[in-house]
Scaffold this active site. Structure first.
Site, PDB file in Angstrom:
ATOM      1  N   HIS A 134      -7.287   4.104  -6.493  1.00 14.35           N
ATOM      2  CA  HIS A 134      -8.609   3.465  -6.585  1.00 14.35           C
ATOM      3  C   HIS A 134      -9.559   4.316  -5.759  1.00 14.35           C
ATOM      4  CE1 HIS A 134      -6.876  -0.347  -8.178  1.00 14.35           C
ATOM      5  NE2 HIS A 134      -5.812   0.105  -7.512  1.00 14.35           N
TER       6      HIS A 134
ATOM      7  N   GLU B 267       2.896  -6.809  -9.268  1.00 12.64           N
ATOM      8  CA  GLU B 267       2.747  -6.351  -7.868  1.00 12.64           C
ATOM      9  C   GLU B 267       3.100  -7.546  -6.982  1.00 12.64           C
ATOM     10  OE1 GLU B 267      -1.295  -5.357  -6.736  1.00 12.64           O
ATOM     11  OE2 GLU B 267      -0.659  -4.268  -4.928  1.00 12.64           O
TER      12      GLU B 267
ATOM     13  N   HIS C 167      -2.218   6.479  -9.971  1.00 16.00           N
ATOM     14  CA  HIS C 167      -2.644   5.146  -9.492  1.00 16.00           C
ATOM     15  C   HIS C 167      -3.401   5.319  -8.183  1.00 16.00           C
ATOM     16  CE1 HIS C 167      -1.536   0.613  -8.973  1.00 16.00           C
ATOM     17  NE2 HIS C 167      -2.612   0.906  -8.248  1.00 16.00           N
TER      18      HIS C 167
HETATM   19  N1  ADE Z   1      -7.588  -3.005  -5.990  1.00 19.80           N
HETATM   20  C1  ADE Z   1      -7.399  -1.980  -5.159  1.00 19.80           C
HETATM   21  N2  ADE Z   1      -6.114  -1.882  -4.830  1.00 19.80           N
HETATM   22  C2  ADE Z   1      -5.448  -2.864  -5.484  1.00 19.80           C
HETATM   23  C3  ADE Z   1      -4.106  -3.273  -5.563  1.00 19.80           C
HETATM   24  N3  ADE Z   1      -3.123  -2.654  -4.905  1.00 19.80           N
HETATM   25  N4  ADE Z   1      -3.813  -4.338  -6.326  1.00 19.80           N
HETATM   26  C4  ADE Z   1      -4.765  -4.980  -6.985  1.00 19.80           C
HETATM   27  N5  ADE Z   1      -6.042  -4.635  -6.948  1.00 19.80           N
HETATM   28  C5  ADE Z   1      -6.394  -3.574  -6.206  1.00 19.80           C
HETATM   29 ZN    ZN Z   2      -3.865  -0.492  -7.383  1.00 25.51          ZN
END
Ligand code: ADE
Ligand code: ZN
Length: 338
Positions: A19, A200, A17
């Protein structure tokens, strides 16, 4: 250095996970802004760092989208990704499954091909230089309309051999998985594996929707699924992995303090959590810093760390043969280390 700290640092692991746009360090942000003549509201590194105080996910996302505006050329994407992979090599990360947000770039006039060229060149070079294997997961931005996601999927289908899966990220509340049911169906039919950020900030019902409507194979975050006992049992029975991001949870106020982090509860409930960094340059740490912060906060023992390390390979999208090889290497490491 304590035994467990050294173990964590040297342990072979996978990141599931991450980005890539969230690895943009302030130094690189300012350098690229200068190189590309992009105006930012920051005059110094200190200004950038001051902006990194977040009270919720949306607070962070506003800063994150602003930051990525400095990425314009395929060289920029290459530099970004290769810098991350060099760090992962130093942290004994052997395999990465990396999200990217094409709509964050195409909306600004940067072509899908520019993004793909830079990223794939960096991942290919890291395989040659460090032996790190990788998979790319293209995320749909959930705050944008379904039409835009369909357009993005069309671009992805033209370079299918480079993209393993599709994901769903950005502002969770108010944008339930059901909004993307049709585009995920088409993505799965085109051969992409599905994942989604769920639970989340959003309620457990969003996790159920992601499972039922998007048919995801892995849950990104998933913290709030613990609020629903039946859902917890369902996910535990499925053996599905969850990509948990401790420092992100702390910085986005998903947990008040790491000592209240639900990771141990997840393990006790028979779930399969993994440790990940999400957006390390914004949240104050890469893989090893996430492991170490949580180990300290929850006093995780060696068996729990080993479980988390094994989960990172078990929960990956490697082939069964690749998984077995990684697990054999992992087990050899633990035997030697003891
Ligand atoms: N984009 C980058 N980080 C994120 C996260 N933690 N939750 C949702 N979208 C994201
Ligand atoms: Zn994320």
């Amino acid at each position: 250095m304590s035994f467990i700290k050294r173990f964590i640092e040297e342990m072979p692991k996978a990141e599931l996970h991450l980005h890539i746009e969230g690895t943009l360090e302030p130094e690189m942000m300012l350098a690229l802004a200068k190189r590309n003549k992009v105006k930012l509201p920051y005059a110094s590194l200190e200004d950038v760092r001051k902006a990194y105080e977040f009270s919720c996910l949306q607070d962070f996302l506003d800063v994150y989208y602003l930051g990525m505006s400095v990425l314009l050329t395929s060289d920029d994407f290459f530099d970004l990704a290769y810098a991350y992979l060099e760090k992962m090599n130093a942290q004994n990360v052997r395999h990465v499954e990396v999200f990217f947000d094409p709509q964050g770039h195409t909306e600004r006039g940067v072509s899908f091909d520019t993004v793909m060229t830079g990223l794939t060149n960096a991942f290919d070079k890291a395989k040659r230089d460090f032996g790190i294997s990788s998979k790319l997961i293209m995320c749909f931005l959930r705050h944008l309309p379904e039409d835009s996601a369909f357009e993005t999927l069309e671009s992805a289908c033209k370079c299918k051999s480079y993209i393993h899966g599709v994901g769903l990220d950005s502002s969770e509340n108010g944008h339930p998985p059901s909004k993307f049911e049709r585009v995920f169906k088409q993505a799965r039919e085109s051969g992409f594996v599905a994942v989604a950020h769920a639970g989340e900030e959003g309620p457990p019902a969003y996790v159920s929707e992601a499972l039922d409507l998007l048919q995801i194979k892995r849950i990104d975050h998933g913290n709030r699924l613990l609020e629903d006992g039946a859902l917890t049992r369902r996910v535990a029975d499925s053996g599905m992995a969850m990509t948990v991001c401790p420092l992100s949870n702390k910085r986005l106020q998903v947990v008040e303090d790491l000592s209240n982090h639900p990771l141990r509860k997840m393990l006790k409930a028979g779930l399969r959590p993994t440790i990940n960094s999400d957006d390390p340059s914004y949240f104050g740490g890469y893989m090893n810093e996430n492991y170490l912060a949580l180990q300290t906060a929850l006093d995780l023992n060696l068996d729990e760390i080993i479980q988390l390390g094994r989960n990172s390979f078990l929960g990956s999208f490697m082939t069964d043969k690749e998984k077995q090889k990684s697990l054999d290497d992992f087990d050899l490491f633990t035997q030697k280390f003891r």
